[in-house]
Design an enzyme around this catalytic site. Structure first.
Site, PDB file in Angstrom:
ATOM      1  N   GLU A  90       0.792  -1.231   0.000  1.00 57.48           N
ATOM      2  CA  GLU A  90       0.000   0.000   0.000  1.00 57.48           C
ATOM      3  C   GLU A  90       0.827   1.286   0.000  1.00 57.48           C
ATOM      4  OE1 GLU A  90      -3.436   0.256  -0.089  1.00 57.48           O
ATOM      5  OE2 GLU A  90      -3.403  -1.877  -0.491  1.00 57.48           O
ATOM      6  N   SER A 478     -45.216 -32.485  41.038  1.00 60.06           N
ATOM      7  CA  SER A 478     -44.702 -32.945  42.334  1.00 60.06           C
ATOM      8  C   SER A 478     -43.268 -32.531  42.612  1.00 60.06           C
ATOM      9  CB  SER A 478     -44.810 -34.468  42.422  1.00 60.06           C
ATOM     10  OG  SER A 478     -46.167 -34.853  42.518  1.00 60.06           O
TER      11      SER A 478
END
Length: 837
Positions: A90, A478
């Site tokens: 770059e 239960s």
């Protein structure tokens, strides 16, 4: 001569004027474009959106949440090799120029002149600094105005910030394709590696991506990507960042793109319900912006290996139930003429049910079917060209009952064109599968801390994101009874106290008629101990006990345990008629397991912000002496636990001891907990009216596990489909796998408890002639009763225990059925709950 001098003077004056005008013009232009430049000083405090990462207890990645998938890495942590690759690709003069590369600008200018009228996009000459200015402060507009502003900003940025700061901003901001922003995220996405683990060809490929990541897609444009990567390698060698031999060796390699590890995918698929529950909590705690942009690091309580075991145990249980109730038919149907693979690929398959495969029946005979397996797609979404074929033998479909009978021919079950799920069984052979209609949830929790170790919210997250472990509110049946009995034991009862198990009629008042609670077997045992009442889940005994204790007290206990926020004071709720979640029930049982200490369920251990500061920690215990920097003969550090004591530790042990009997000789006695798990296990079954819900919550000294079964739209699971039959085996199988390498230990007996041999049936002290005796836990000042006084067989409002001749407690005067109860518990009792057990 004079004319020549005069002409030269004219040229000089004209040149001077032009120069002054030019300078004035340039100055004016610079002033014009500078006056509305963005504020570049904001870069100093720039905080880019960073993804939130959720990790399991062992550090493995569970989930990521982000709008932009980014991990911020300071420049000091970026390897030199990565920096050099981007500089070569770059901006090789980055450390020499002042923000603008004038040689690059000249080259771009020549290129522009050469391409005038061609319609081609102008060649760029942007430096890294210019790219920072554009990405952070400007737009992607292609215009001379933007380029001038970009140049001006670059000069200002270079004067304000160091080169390393500019490079750090650039490497963390750039978009590199496949949803990855910045080099750290790209390293994970493309190579499943940390940025410091990248090789030369890998960093070269990542350096090709900033300009146009889609143009160098690793799957769509592989050759183009290789060509560009090799160009970057040449630039790196030219700049002296790598040796030419290294560049040549790197060129001979492929792109090397890798997918996330298979084991990680398995863990992620198994933990999707858990991860989504964490995401919801983070959203509620911090909001949307912080969740998706704040860069939180979340360490959860998840045990990945245990999570895989939990998912397998639950899904195996759901499949077993579903297959026992027969074949419901093909998922869908397609035309198998022509290329069936393309048509099958368009049918959505569940992504998290591996190793199941979606397939289509191509041919059917009496003894087998020929099936085509759904073709895969490559990462670009294109359908694969391979067409895999498998055989489904008769043995693989025998579970699919036809009219209640096992099929004798495959053609009785399948037809060509049927879209079905199959699972590999042997080489080239498969077994028929179907997605269960029934669903359920599983939660495994550490009873001492409340840490949720595993959570499964259903058969398939891809099928339904509804979490049955936390979001489903169902009647616990239960499994709620231990809280009723704990209230009694905390208030004068003993495990040997006798309660009458006999028919009872309760006037509900207000024209509601009479309620007659029933036991599951529709039978009665007469006077029975509290232990027997839980072990065998006796409904009528529980109602009588709730009458005697009073529903307001039971409501208070249910709130203490976190099962309900406000329990209505109706006797039916003592049988678990109120709705609650599996996670709440598991947490309540954790308090029995840990000696009665309050715990808060949590899926998160710790949260850190993007800077590593801890902003949340679940463990609130105070550590005395933990801040010492070195050893100076000070006392050892100690943890101070200030959590509330919900119930007496001795009561917690009594309930635990009774529930251990459930897994030995009670409603879960046939499940084989002691034999299969090989460790002491306590627990309680739960089944609701018309068999709509099946529960089992069990625990060892180190873990509590709860399982729930039921349809999302409540309907009967079928006669006899109880918690002991459906849910308990799932808990057993999970515990067997999860605790295989952990030593067993008996439940800890708290100080003060006396273990006395009693008659298992009557609860009285055992003598030489007692045929079946057990060890029962008694608190100080209590002992087994010497008579048969029974709760529910007499009158009076006194507590159901009195001091006997040995200083223990025995039930007080006999009571008549339905008499001697608190006024409020005798009021309206809702109808329709007689089948709760």
């Amino acid at each position: 001569m004079k004319f020549l001098l005069r002409f030269l003077g004219f040229l000089f004056a004209a040149g001077t004027i032009l120069f002054v005008v030019g300078v004035a013009g340039v100055s004016g232009l610079l002033w014009h474009f500078s006056k509305d430049l963005p504020d570049y000083s904001q870069l100093q405090d720039y905080e880019p959106p960073v993804m939130t990462r959720v990790h399991a207890g062992d550090g493995s990645l569970v989930a990521e949440y982000a709008r932009e998938r980014r991990l911020y890495v300071p420049i000091q942590a970026v390897p030199k090799l990565v920096i050099n690759a981007y500089l070569a690709a770059e901006d090789k003069n980055f450390y020499e120029h002042g923000g603008l590369d004038f040689m690059g600008i000249a080259r771009a200018g020549v290129n522009l002149v050469q391409n005038l009228g061609s319609g081609r996009r102008p060649q760029g000459a942007s430096t890294i600094t210019q790219q920072v200015a554009k990405n952070f402060l400007l737009t992607n507009e292609v215009s001379y105005t933007r380029k001038i502003k970009e140049a001006l900003l670059s000069l200002k940025i270079e004067r304000t910030y160091s080169k390393d700061k500019i490079l750090e901003l650039y490497l963390n901001e750039i978009y590199l394709g496949l949803g990855a922003y910045g080099i750290a995220a790209a390293s994970l996405v493309y190579f499943d590696k940390a940025v410091n683990e990248l090789t030369i060809p890998e960093v070269a490929y990542l350096a090709t991506l900033p300009k146009a990541p889609n143009n160098y897609h690793p799957y769509r444009y592989r050759e183009r990507a290789l060509e560009r990567r090799n160009w970057v390698l040449d630039r790196m060698a030219e700049s002296g960042f790598i040796k030419p031999a290294e560049a040549d060796a790197a060129k001979r390699t492929g792109l090397g793109i890798v997918q996330r590890a298979q084991q990680q995918q398995q863990h992620t698929a198994a933990s999707e319900y858990f991860a989504e529950e964490v995401r919801r909590e983070l959203y509620e705690r911090y909001g949307e912006k912080k969740l998706y942009e704040g860069g939180l690091s979340v360490r959860t309580t998840l045990d990945p290996k245990m999570q895989v075991m939990a998912r397998k145990a639950l899904t195996d249980g759901l499949i077993k139930y579903d297959e026992a109730h027969g074949w419901r038919g093909a998922t869908s149907k397609i035309d198998v003429s022509g290329d069936w693979g393309v048509k099958l690929a368009e049918v959505k398959a569940l992504s998290d049910v591996a190793p199941w495969r979606l397939s289509v029946v191509l041919e059917v005979s009496d003894q087998s079917a020929r099936v085509g397996l759904q073709p895969g797609r490559d990462p670009t979404g294109y359908i694969g060209k391979d067409r895999d074929i498998g055989i489904l033998p008769l043995d693989g479909v025998k579970w699919a009952r036809v009219s209640g009978k096992a099929p004798t021919k495959v053609s009785q079950v399948l037809n060509p064109g049927d879209v079905i799920y199959v699972e590999p069984a042997a080489a080239g052979q498969f077994r028929l599968r179907q997605v269960p209609e029934v669903s359920g949830g599983l939660v495994a929790q550490d009873p001492w801390t409340g840490r949720v170790l595993a959570m499964v919210g259903g058969f398939s997250y891809d099928q339904s994101q509804f979490n049955r472990a936390t979001q489903a509110l169902r009647q616990p049946g239960s499994s709620f009874k231990p809280i009723v009995y704990a209230a009694a034991l905390d208030n004068g009862y003993t495990p040997s106290s006798l309660v009458l198990d006999a028919p009872i009629e309760l006037d509900q008042g207000a024209g509601q008629g009479v309620w007659k609670p029933e036991n599951y077997e529709h039978s009665f045992y007469g006077p029975s101990t509290l232990r027997f009442g839980i072990e065998h889940s006796r409904n009528v005994m529980t109602v009588r006990l709730a009458q005697d204790v009073g529903m307001p007290l039971i409501a208070e206990y249910s709130k203490r345990f976190g099962v309900y926020d406000s329990l209505p004071p109706y006797l039916s709720f003592s049988l678990g008629a109120g709705e609650t979640s599996l996670l709440r029930m598991v947490t309540a049982y954790a308090m029995f397991d840990n000696g009665g200490r309050r715990v808060k369920p949590t899926l998160i251990d710790r949260i850190q912000d993007r800077y590593g500061h801890t902003v949340y920690r679940h463990d609130e215990r105070e550590c005395i002496g933990c801040s010492g920097k070195k050893w100076e003969n000070q006392p050892e550090p100690s943890l101070i636990d200030r959590r509330e004591q919900v119930i007496d530790p001795m009561t917690a042990y009594q309930i635990t001891s009774i529930m251990e009997g459930v897994t030995i000789r009670g409603t879960a006695g046939g499940t084989g907990f002691q034999r299969e798990v090989g460790k002491p296990v306590a627990g309680k079954t739960g089944t609701t009216n018309d068999y709509k819900d099946a529960w089992f919550i069990g625990f060892t000294t180190d873990m509590v596990v709860g399982v729930y079964f039921g349809f999302d739209k409540p309907r009967s699971l079928g006669r006899g489909e109880t918690g002991g039959k459906l849910a308990a085996p799932v808990v057993r199988d999970f515990m067997k796998a999860a605790l295989a390498d952990k030593p067993g230990a008996p439940f800890r007996v708290p100080p003060g408890i006396k273990l006395i041999r009693v008659d298992a049936k009557t609860g009285v002290r055992a003598g030489p002639e007692t045929s079946k005796a057990i060890l029962e836990a008694f608190k100080p000042g209590t002992a087994p009763p010497d008579n048969y006084s029974v709760v529910g067989y007499g009158g009076g409002n006194a507590p159901a225990a009195g001091v006997d001749s040995e200083g223990g407690f025995a039930p007080s005067q006999p009571r008549a059925w339905g008499q001697g109860v608190s006024p409020e518990s005798g009021r309206a009792v809702r109808s329709g709950t007689g089948g709760l057990y």
